[in-house]
Design an enzyme around this catalytic site. Structure first.
Site, PDB file in Angstrom:
ATOM      1  N   GLY A 223     -24.184  32.819  29.227  1.00  0.00           N
ATOM      2  CA  GLY A 223     -25.263  32.016  29.789  1.00  0.00           C
ATOM      3  C   GLY A 223     -24.893  30.553  29.877  1.00  0.00           C
ATOM      4  O   GLY A 223     -23.891  30.103  29.313  1.00  0.00           O
ATOM      5  N   ASP A 224     -25.719  29.807  30.600  1.00  0.00           N
ATOM      6  CA  ASP A 224     -25.564  28.363  30.768  1.00  0.00           C
ATOM      7  C   ASP A 224     -26.655  27.681  29.957  1.00  0.00           C
ATOM      8  O   ASP A 224     -27.848  27.896  30.198  1.00  0.00           O
ATOM      9  CB  ASP A 224     -25.688  28.004  32.252  1.00  0.00           C
ATOM     10  CG  ASP A 224     -25.413  26.533  32.534  1.00  0.00           C
ATOM     11  OD1 ASP A 224     -25.741  25.682  31.682  1.00  0.00           O
ATOM     12  OD2 ASP A 224     -24.877  26.222  33.615  1.00  0.00           O
TER      13      ASP A 224
ATOM     14  N   ASP B  82       0.856  -1.184   0.000  1.00  0.00           N
ATOM     15  CA  ASP B  82       0.000   0.000   0.000  1.00  0.00           C
ATOM     16  C   ASP B  82       0.890   1.232   0.000  1.00  0.00           C
ATOM     17  O   ASP B  82       1.801   1.346   0.823  1.00  0.00           O
ATOM     18  CB  ASP B  82      -0.904   0.024   1.231  1.00  0.00           C
ATOM     19  CG  ASP B  82      -1.886   1.185   1.185  1.00  0.00           C
ATOM     20  OD1 ASP B  82      -2.711   1.212   0.260  1.00  0.00           O
ATOM     21  OD2 ASP B  82      -1.823   2.061   2.069  1.00  0.00           O
TER      22      ASP B  82
ATOM     23  N   ARG C 102     -18.584  19.473  19.515  1.00  0.00           N
ATOM     24  CA  ARG C 102     -17.793  18.881  20.598  1.00  0.00           C
ATOM     25  C   ARG C 102     -18.383  19.200  21.972  1.00  0.00           C
ATOM     26  O   ARG C 102     -17.674  19.537  22.917  1.00  0.00           O
ATOM     27  CB  ARG C 102     -16.340  19.357  20.549  1.00  0.00           C
ATOM     28  CG  ARG C 102     -15.533  18.856  19.370  1.00  0.00           C
ATOM     29  CD  ARG C 102     -14.056  19.167  19.603  1.00  0.00           C
ATOM     30  NE  ARG C 102     -13.228  18.708  18.509  1.00  0.00           N
ATOM     31  CZ  ARG C 102     -12.907  19.455  17.453  1.00  0.00           C
ATOM     32  NH1 ARG C 102     -13.373  20.676  17.368  1.00  0.00           N
ATOM     33  NH2 ARG C 102     -12.132  18.985  16.506  1.00  0.00           N
TER      34      ARG C 102
ATOM     35  N   ASP D 267     -22.154  30.963  25.601  1.00  0.00           N
ATOM     36  CA  ASP D 267     -21.251  30.202  26.452  1.00  0.00           C
ATOM     37  C   ASP D 267     -21.210  30.852  27.836  1.00  0.00           C
ATOM     38  O   ASP D 267     -21.764  31.934  28.061  1.00  0.00           O
ATOM     39  CB  ASP D 267     -19.850  30.131  25.842  1.00  0.00           C
ATOM     40  CG  ASP D 267     -19.130  28.822  26.194  1.00  0.00           C
ATOM     41  OD1 ASP D 267     -19.307  28.329  27.323  1.00  0.00           O
ATOM     42  OD2 ASP D 267     -18.408  28.298  25.332  1.00  0.00           O
TER      43      ASP D 267
END
Length: 621
Positions: free
Chosen positions: A506-507, A88, A523, A480
């Site tokens: 913010g959460d 290969d 992610r 975030d």
């Protein structure tokens, strides 16, 4: 003319070439080898990211090609050939593996990447000796690889287009054939030319000589001179731990196939060798190369992290090449230890070493210099300063559970954001990783129908800015934690379209989500257990109007690759063990999650080599 006695040793054996490549067939035929061609049906879908080096990927692919043919022929004819040869060939640049282009556009991308630059061509070769014992196939594998360096000239756009239109690139690794029209692209070659064509004949013959022409006691010195010693990266890295010598586990060992350093492989003939050497010696177990590489792998990581932490690559980018003594003075470190660190980095392929001193490789300039556009320097420093310490508690996490392991360092949010310094450390790491994949995520699907998007947990906004650049009508909100958005302005790019990206603190588990047509989770989901993921997706679904969508990007294992036992993905559950009950999820699982929360027309697409992207559209109630 046959190269006796090497090729001649195979004249009376049933030899099979597991390749349809006319170039490999021509090279071996011209050398006098007689063989049958049986193209392999092995699907080349091994996960590249699971291999420590491109050469290891090429070798494993070659081995699987040869073994597939051996098994198929044994099943069909109830007998095996004597020898199956698999090969290969891959082209690599900056750590990226370039195989055969899928279309003209892909060929153009490949050739543009190679244009005016130096790259490496690796061919992995597997020589499989087969035997039939009581109706069962037994195999013994000797594998190796050859590397050749090729430099492209600076080529015009017109020349590249004409070459692609010739059709030649379409069945060639890297998009060119050096033995034909592609030769006009090449400025120089260092190493085996035939290796670039597709088969390293010289190295192959040396391996045959080791197999079939073992040295007599009086010829040991000659055998040592003729052998090709392999580079043992970890013998150099062991010096970093002090003592100056090799670790005992690596003493006397060379490259693949159990070769001893500087000599021929241990003479432990298999069934096919008995007629050459008399009675076969007692069979020894295969040398545990993979296990030893795993055990020693942490030293390679630590060498990379340390060089980044000391800004070695920054110094060499600005002033290299430099001698070890000059580098030590600039980074305020010991000359002796700096020299060993530099040797280790050179062995790892991170630095070039010449008579003039050390200098960065292309990959180091691109990704390890702290202020480069594609820098992963922050990720390296974050792994060294934060993740490394977490993994020292892996035994506690495995024994007592992740919640107990947290006790040593607090909750995830507390650890990451306990100070401005640690927050910035984390953000630099995520910024580099996001910039590496942002364009692939933004272009995995056509998102032009959306005019507003909200990137939940978008950190520095690297993906948000890429979305805004790709889709001029799109307004993007990065949502975030306050500690993150407070520092995000330091990561904003210069130029146009920055006004299309805004940051809102913010959460996303507790605070009201900004309204948007498209919600983005890049992610994010792998950090959380199923109940928290369902809670978040439920909140998104309730905010998303019919026709709106959610875009999920994750390092999701693809089902068809799970059997490949991907080493890199095998490490992800270890991170989950330490950081919580989150886990990597396959693309199929991600799609099922979206469907469960009212998203339909779920589609999956790759985003480069690292991520898979899933897009779902909110259905009408």
């Amino acid at each position: 003319m046959v190269l006796c006695p090497v090729i001649g040793k195979l004249l009376h054996k049933h030899v099979v070439l597991a390749s349809a490549s006319p170039r490999r067939q021509e090279i071996l035929s011209n050398a006098g080898l007689r063989f049958e061609v049986v193209p392999s049906r092995f699907k080349e879908k091994l996960c590249k990211a699971s291999f420590p080096t491109p050469s290891a990927y090429a070798v494993e692919t070659a081995k699987q090609k040869a073994l597939e043919v051996a098994r198929r022929m044994h099943q069909k004819d109830l007998r095996a050939p004597d020898v199956v040869i698999g090969a290969d060939t891959i082209v690599t640049i900056g750590g990226l593996i370039l195989e055969k282009p899928v279309d003209k556009q892909d060929a153009y991308r490949m050739l543009s990447r190679l244009n005016g630059k130096e790259h490496s061509v690796f061919t992995g070769v597997a020589i499989v000796h087969c035997s039939d014992r009581d109706g069962r196939l037994h195999t013994e594998v000797l594998d190796f690889y050859e590397e050749t360096t090729v430099k492209f000239s600076e080529l015009s756009e017109e020349l590249l287009r004409e070459y692609i239109d010739s059709g030649e690139p379409m069945d060639k690794a890297g998009g060119y054939g050096i033995q034909a029209l592609g030769g006009m692209l090449v400025e120089h070659v260092r190493g085996d030319f035939l290796n670039v064509v597709g088969f390293p004949l010289n190295h192959f013959c040396k391996k045959l000589a080791q197999l079939y022409c073992p040295p007599r006691p009086g010829d040991v010195r000659g055998a040592e001179r003729d052998s090709i010693p392999a580079v043992d990266t970890f013998e150099d890295l062991s010096d970093l731990e002090g003592g100056g010598g090799s670790d005992p586990a690596w003493g006397g060992r060379g490259g693949r196939g159990g070769e001893e350093a500087g000599g021929a492989p241990p003479q432990a003939p298999g069934p096919r060798d008995a007629d050459l050497n008399g009675a076969a010696e007692e069979k020894r177990p295969p040398f545990p190369t993979g296990l030893l590489e795993l055990m020693e792998g942490f030293k390679a990581s630590k060498a990379l992290f340390t060089a980044c932490k000391l800004n070695v690559f920054d110094v060499l980018r600005d002033q290299g090449p430099l001698k070890a003594v000059d580098i030590a003075r600039k980074i305020n470190a010991s000359v002796c230890r700096t020299g060993r660190l530099l040797e280790a980095c050179a062995a790892l392929g991170l630095l070039h070493k010449t008579d003039a001193g050390y200098s960065n490789t292309e990959a180091a300039d691109l990704h390890l210099v702290s202020d480069s556009a594609h820098s992963l320097h922050g990720l390296a420093v974050y792994n060294d300063s934060h993740v490394w310490d977490l993994f020292t508690h892996l035994d506690l996490a495995a024994r007592d559970g992740a919640e107990q392991a947290r006790g040593a360092s607090g909750t995830k949010a507390e650890r990451l954001f306990q100070s401005a310094e640690t927050t910035l450390l984390f953000m630099r790491a995520m910024h580099g990783l996001s910039k590496l994949t942002a364009r692939d995520v933004a272009t995995a699907f056509d998102l032009s129908r959306f005019t507003s998007a909200c990137d939940l947990g978008g950190c520095t906004g690297a993906l948000a800015h890429e979305l805004a650049r790709e889709y001029p009508r799109l307004q993007v909100t990065v949502f975030d934690l306050p500690d993150v958005t407070e520092h995000a302005r330091g990561f904003q790019p210069d130029g146009q379209r920055t006004e299309h990206v805004r940051f809102v603190p913010g959460d996303f588990f507790t605070d009201a989500l900004p309204r948007a047509q498209l919600y983005v989770l890049s992610r994010v989901l792998h950090d959380w257990p199923d109940d928290r993921v369902h809670h978040l997706l439920s909140r998104i679904s309730s905010c998303c109007e019919p026709g709106g969508g959610v875009l999920v990007a994750e390092a999701a294992a693809m089902e068809e690759e799970e059997a490949a036992a991907a080493r890199r993905r095998g490490l992800q559950p270890l991170g989950a063990l330490l950081l919580g009950a989150g886990r990597p999820r396959s693309a199929r699982e991600l799609g099922q999650l979206l469907q469960r929360h009212g998203f339909r027309d779920v589609r999956v697409a790759p985003a480069g080599d690292l991520l898979r992207v899933v897009l779902g559209t909110r259905a009408a109630p």
